[in-house]
Design a protein around this motif. Structure first.
Motif, PDB file in Angstrom:
ATOM      1  N   GLY A 176     -50.133  26.077  10.005  1.00 47.66           N
ATOM      2  CA  GLY A 176     -50.666  25.249  11.087  1.00 47.66           C
ATOM      3  C   GLY A 176     -52.180  25.169  11.056  1.00 47.66           C
ATOM      4  N   VAL A 177     -52.828  26.266  10.711  1.00 50.54           N
ATOM      5  CA  VAL A 177     -54.294  26.272  10.623  1.00 50.54           C
ATOM      6  C   VAL A 177     -54.768  25.343   9.508  1.00 50.54           C
ATOM      7  CG1 VAL A 177     -56.313  27.703  10.105  1.00 50.54           C
ATOM      8  CG2 VAL A 177     -54.546  28.571  11.626  1.00 50.54           C
ATOM      9  N   VAL A 178     -54.138  25.423   8.341  1.00 48.80           N
ATOM     10  CA  VAL A 178     -54.576  24.558   7.241  1.00 48.80           C
ATOM     11  C   VAL A 178     -54.217  23.103   7.535  1.00 48.80           C
ATOM     12  CG1 VAL A 178     -52.553  24.774   5.722  1.00 48.80           C
ATOM     13  CG2 VAL A 178     -54.771  24.385   4.735  1.00 48.80           C
ATOM     14  N   ALA A 179     -53.093  22.854   8.184  1.00 49.46           N
ATOM     15  CA  ALA A 179     -52.733  21.475   8.542  1.00 49.46           C
ATOM     16  C   ALA A 179     -53.726  20.906   9.554  1.00 49.46           C
ATOM     17  CB  ALA A 179     -51.315  21.436   9.105  1.00 49.46           C
ATOM     18  N   ALA A 180     -54.137  21.720  10.513  1.00 47.31           N
ATOM     19  CA  ALA A 180     -55.141  21.264  11.483  1.00 47.31           C
ATOM     20  C   ALA A 180     -56.463  20.958  10.792  1.00 47.31           C
ATOM     21  CB  ALA A 180     -55.332  22.319  12.571  1.00 47.31           C
ATOM     22  N   GLY A 181     -56.848  21.777   9.821  1.00 48.84           N
ATOM     23  CA  GLY A 181     -58.076  21.514   9.064  1.00 48.84           C
ATOM     24  C   GLY A 181     -58.007  20.204   8.296  1.00 48.84           C
ATOM     25  N   ILE A 182     -56.859  19.920   7.704  1.00 51.28           N
ATOM     26  CA  ILE A 182     -56.693  18.668   6.961  1.00 51.28           C
ATOM     27  C   ILE A 182     -56.766  17.476   7.911  1.00 51.28           C
ATOM     28  CG2 ILE A 182     -55.063  17.293   5.604  1.00 51.28           C
ATOM     29  CD1 ILE A 182     -54.062  19.967   4.432  1.00 51.28           C
ATOM     30  N   VAL A 183     -56.075  17.583   9.042  1.00 50.10           N
ATOM     31  CA  VAL A 183     -56.063  16.474  10.003  1.00 50.10           C
ATOM     32  C   VAL A 183     -57.460  16.232  10.565  1.00 50.10           C
ATOM     33  CG1 VAL A 183     -55.211  15.767  12.272  1.00 50.10           C
ATOM     34  CG2 VAL A 183     -53.622  16.669  10.577  1.00 50.10           C
ATOM     35  N   LEU A 184     -58.155  17.294  10.952  1.00 40.63           N
ATOM     36  CA  LEU A 184     -59.494  17.121  11.523  1.00 40.63           C
ATOM     37  C   LEU A 184     -60.473  16.527  10.519  1.00 40.63           C
ATOM     38  CD1 LEU A 184     -59.802  20.358  13.663  1.00 40.63           C
ATOM     39  CD2 LEU A 184     -59.513  18.016  14.472  1.00 40.63           C
ATOM     40  N   ASN A 185     -60.440  17.013   9.287  1.00 38.38           N
ATOM     41  CA  ASN A 185     -61.326  16.442   8.270  1.00 38.38           C
ATOM     42  C   ASN A 185     -60.945  15.004   7.946  1.00 38.38           C
ATOM     43  OD1 ASN A 185     -63.349  18.309   7.670  1.00 38.38           O
ATOM     44  ND2 ASN A 185     -61.942  19.554   6.475  1.00 38.38           N
ATOM     45  N   SER A 186     -59.660  14.697   7.981  1.00 37.98           N
ATOM     46  CA  SER A 186     -59.226  13.315   7.744  1.00 37.98           C
ATOM     47  C   SER A 186     -59.732  12.392   8.845  1.00 37.98           C
ATOM     48  CB  SER A 186     -57.702  13.241   7.672  1.00 37.98           C
ATOM     49  OG  SER A 186     -57.225  13.993   6.597  1.00 37.98           O
ATOM     50  N   LEU A 187     -59.722  12.871  10.085  1.00 40.12           N
ATOM     51  CA  LEU A 187     -60.249  12.069  11.187  1.00 40.12           C
ATOM     52  C   LEU A 187     -61.751  11.813  11.012  1.00 40.12           C
ATOM     53  CD1 LEU A 187     -58.356  13.603  14.227  1.00 40.12           C
ATOM     54  CD2 LEU A 187     -57.988  11.369  13.170  1.00 40.12           C
ATOM     55  N   VAL A 188     -62.475  12.822  10.552  1.00 39.64           N
ATOM     56  CA  VAL A 188     -63.914  12.657  10.307  1.00 39.64           C
ATOM     57  C   VAL A 188     -64.152  11.615   9.204  1.00 39.64           C
ATOM     58  CG1 VAL A 188     -65.971  13.832   9.427  1.00 39.64           C
ATOM     59  CG2 VAL A 188     -64.547  14.940  11.138  1.00 39.64           C
ATOM     60  N   VAL A 189     -63.367  11.695   8.137  1.00 46.10           N
ATOM     61  CA  VAL A 189     -63.506  10.734   7.039  1.00 46.10           C
ATOM     62  C   VAL A 189     -63.155   9.326   7.514  1.00 46.10           C
ATOM     63  CG1 VAL A 189     -62.514  10.041   4.807  1.00 46.10           C
ATOM     64  CG2 VAL A 189     -63.198  12.404   5.189  1.00 46.10           C
ATOM     65  N   ALA A 190     -62.084   9.189   8.292  1.00 47.25           N
ATOM     66  CA  ALA A 190     -61.690   7.868   8.801  1.00 47.25           C
ATOM     67  C   ALA A 190     -62.776   7.297   9.720  1.00 47.25           C
ATOM     68  CB  ALA A 190     -60.364   7.971   9.542  1.00 47.25           C
ATOM     69  N   TYR A 191     -63.360   8.131  10.579  1.00 48.11           N
ATOM     70  CA  TYR A 191     -64.417   7.676  11.471  1.00 48.11           C
ATOM     71  C   TYR A 191     -65.656   7.252  10.680  1.00 48.11           C
ATOM     72  CZ  TYR A 191     -67.929   7.693  15.158  1.00 48.11           C
ATOM     73  OH  TYR A 191     -68.933   7.334  16.007  1.00 48.11           O
ATOM     74  N   THR A 192     -65.993   8.003   9.649  1.00 46.14           N
ATOM     75  CA  THR A 192     -67.142   7.648   8.813  1.00 46.14           C
ATOM     76  C   THR A 192     -66.900   6.332   8.087  1.00 46.14           C
ATOM     77  OG1 THR A 192     -67.588  10.003   8.494  1.00 46.14           O
ATOM     78  CG2 THR A 192     -68.681   8.492   7.004  1.00 46.14           C
ATOM     79  N   LEU A 193     -65.685   6.137   7.581  1.00 50.38           N
ATOM     80  CA  LEU A 193     -65.368   4.864   6.928  1.00 50.38           C
ATOM     81  C   LEU A 193     -65.432   3.709   7.926  1.00 50.38           C
ATOM     82  CD1 LEU A 193     -62.445   5.902   4.566  1.00 50.38           C
ATOM     83  CD2 LEU A 193     -64.712   5.089   3.894  1.00 50.38           C
ATOM     84  N   LEU A 194     -64.972   3.945   9.141  1.00 45.09           N
ATOM     85  CA  LEU A 194     -65.052   2.916  10.175  1.00 45.09           C
ATOM     86  C   LEU A 194     -66.502   2.540  10.458  1.00 45.09           C
ATOM     87  CD1 LEU A 194     -63.414   1.293  12.334  1.00 45.09           C
ATOM     88  CD2 LEU A 194     -63.969   3.167  13.887  1.00 45.09           C
ATOM     89  N   LEU A 195     -67.373   3.543  10.549  1.00 45.37           N
ATOM     90  CA  LEU A 195     -68.799   3.267  10.760  1.00 45.37           C
ATOM     91  C   LEU A 195     -69.395   2.496   9.588  1.00 45.37           C
ATOM     92  CD1 LEU A 195     -70.146   6.617  12.235  1.00 45.37           C
ATOM     93  CD2 LEU A 195     -69.807   4.459  13.425  1.00 45.37           C
ATOM     94  N   MET A 196     -69.011   2.862   8.394  1.00 45.52           N
ATOM     95  CA  MET A 196     -69.569   2.209   7.203  1.00 45.52           C
ATOM     96  C   MET A 196     -69.149   0.745   7.112  1.00 45.52           C
ATOM     97  SD  MET A 196     -69.264   5.193   4.351  1.00 45.52           S
ATOM     98  CE  MET A 196     -69.877   4.191   3.025  1.00 45.52           C
ATOM     99  N   PHE A 197     -67.912   0.458   7.445  1.00 46.64           N
ATOM    100  CA  PHE A 197     -67.430  -0.918   7.322  1.00 46.64           C
ATOM    101  C   PHE A 197     -67.772  -1.782   8.532  1.00 46.64           C
ATOM    102  CE2 PHE A 197     -64.398   1.009   4.230  1.00 46.64           C
ATOM    103  CZ  PHE A 197     -64.931   0.376   3.126  1.00 46.64           C
ATOM    104  N   SER A 198     -68.195  -1.159   9.631  1.00 47.00           N
ATOM    105  CA  SER A 198     -68.554  -1.952  10.802  1.00 47.00           C
ATOM    106  C   SER A 198     -69.990  -2.454  10.731  1.00 47.00           C
ATOM    107  CB  SER A 198     -68.347  -1.134  12.076  1.00 47.00           C
ATOM    108  OG  SER A 198     -69.237  -0.056  12.116  1.00 47.00           O
ATOM    109  N   GLU A 199     -70.849  -1.787   9.969  1.00 44.29           N
ATOM    110  CA  GLU A 199     -72.244  -2.214   9.837  1.00 44.29           C
ATOM    111  C   GLU A 199     -72.603  -2.330   8.372  1.00 44.29           C
ATOM    112  OE1 GLU A 199     -75.575  -0.810  11.771  1.00 44.29           O
ATOM    113  OE2 GLU A 199     -74.540  -0.278  13.602  1.00 44.29           O
ATOM    114  N   PRO A 200     -73.373  -3.344   8.008  1.00 43.02           N
ATOM    115  CA  PRO A 200     -73.819  -3.455   6.615  1.00 43.02           C
ATOM    116  C   PRO A 200     -74.865  -2.391   6.302  1.00 43.02           C
ATOM    117  CG  PRO A 200     -74.783  -5.200   7.924  1.00 43.02           C
ATOM    118  CD  PRO A 200     -73.824  -4.459   8.817  1.00 43.02           C
ATOM    119  N   PRO A 201     -75.013  -2.030   5.027  1.00 38.20           N
ATOM    120  CA  PRO A 201     -76.018  -1.015   4.686  1.00 38.20           C
ATOM    121  C   PRO A 201     -77.431  -1.497   4.962  1.00 38.20           C
ATOM    122  CG  PRO A 201     -74.946  -1.880   2.709  1.00 38.20           C
ATOM    123  CD  PRO A 201     -74.255  -2.486   3.876  1.00 38.20           C
ATOM    124  N   GLY A 202     -78.241  -0.578   5.456  1.00 40.05           N
ATOM    125  CA  GLY A 202     -79.649  -0.860   5.708  1.00 40.05           C
ATOM    126  C   GLY A 202     -79.916  -1.715   6.931  1.00 40.05           C
ATOM    127  N   GLY A 203     -78.925  -2.041   7.685  1.00 41.36           N
ATOM    128  CA  GLY A 203     -79.212  -2.917   8.801  1.00 41.36           C
ATOM    129  C   GLY A 203     -78.443  -2.553   9.981  1.00 41.36           C
TER     130      GLY A 203
END
Length: 155
Positions: free
Chosen positions: A128-155
């Motif tokens: 359960g601890v390792v599964a929670a770590g995978i899920v939490l890191n996956s959420l961070v990666v998904a949020y970062t990808l969402l931020l990257m695709f919502s705004e163009p680079p440098g602007g």
């Protein structure tokens, strides 16, 4: 022909390191390893460790963490954004991005050690601890990808 070994109360399996329950054993009830005459009460050597419990899950954890590090590098250097983790941001501003990578990898190492320790006592809780770590890191990666695709680079 090998004789079954009499296990004392504090005897542990030389393969998996778990405590042996019954007095007389031919096979460890946890990992199924055969207990022959060679493993008579001495325990494992200093340099031999039992197999890691959740190896496949650790691969996913390290993969998602590596994606987090790569996306953090991209978002900090290409997009007008900053690190959302305040501790990692402080490390990054004082010592540089290299030490932030060391910090992120050390937290993953801490999670793996916690899973191994907890898994020795309760296998489901360790997973359960390792599964929670995978899920939490996956959420961070998904949020970062969402931020990257919502705004163009440098602007």
């Amino acid at each position: 022909m090998t004789r079954p070994i009499r296990a004392s109360r504090k005897r542990r399996c030389p393969t998996c390191g778990r405590r042996l329950r019954s007095r007389r054993l031919d096979v460890c009830h946890h990992c199924g390893a055969g207990l022959d005459v060679v493993s008579t009460g001495m325990g494992p050597d200093l340099l031999t460790l039992p197999e890691m419990r959740y190896q496949n899950a650790y691969v996913w954890l390290v993969l998602v963490s590596a994606l987090d590090i790569i996306l953090t590098l991209l978002i900090v250097h290409l997009w007008p954004a900053h690190e959302a983790n305040p501790l990692a941001a402080a490390i990054m501003s004082v010592m540089g991005f290299g030490w932030a990578i060391v910090f992120k990898l050390s937290t993953i190492l801490l999670v793996i050690v916690m899973c191994e320790v907890v898994g020795r006592y309760d296998d489901r809780a360790g997973f359960g601890v390792v599964a929670a770590g995978i899920v939490l890191n996956s959420l961070v990666v998904a949020y970062t990808l969402l931020l990257m695709f919502s705004e163009p680079p440098g602007g």
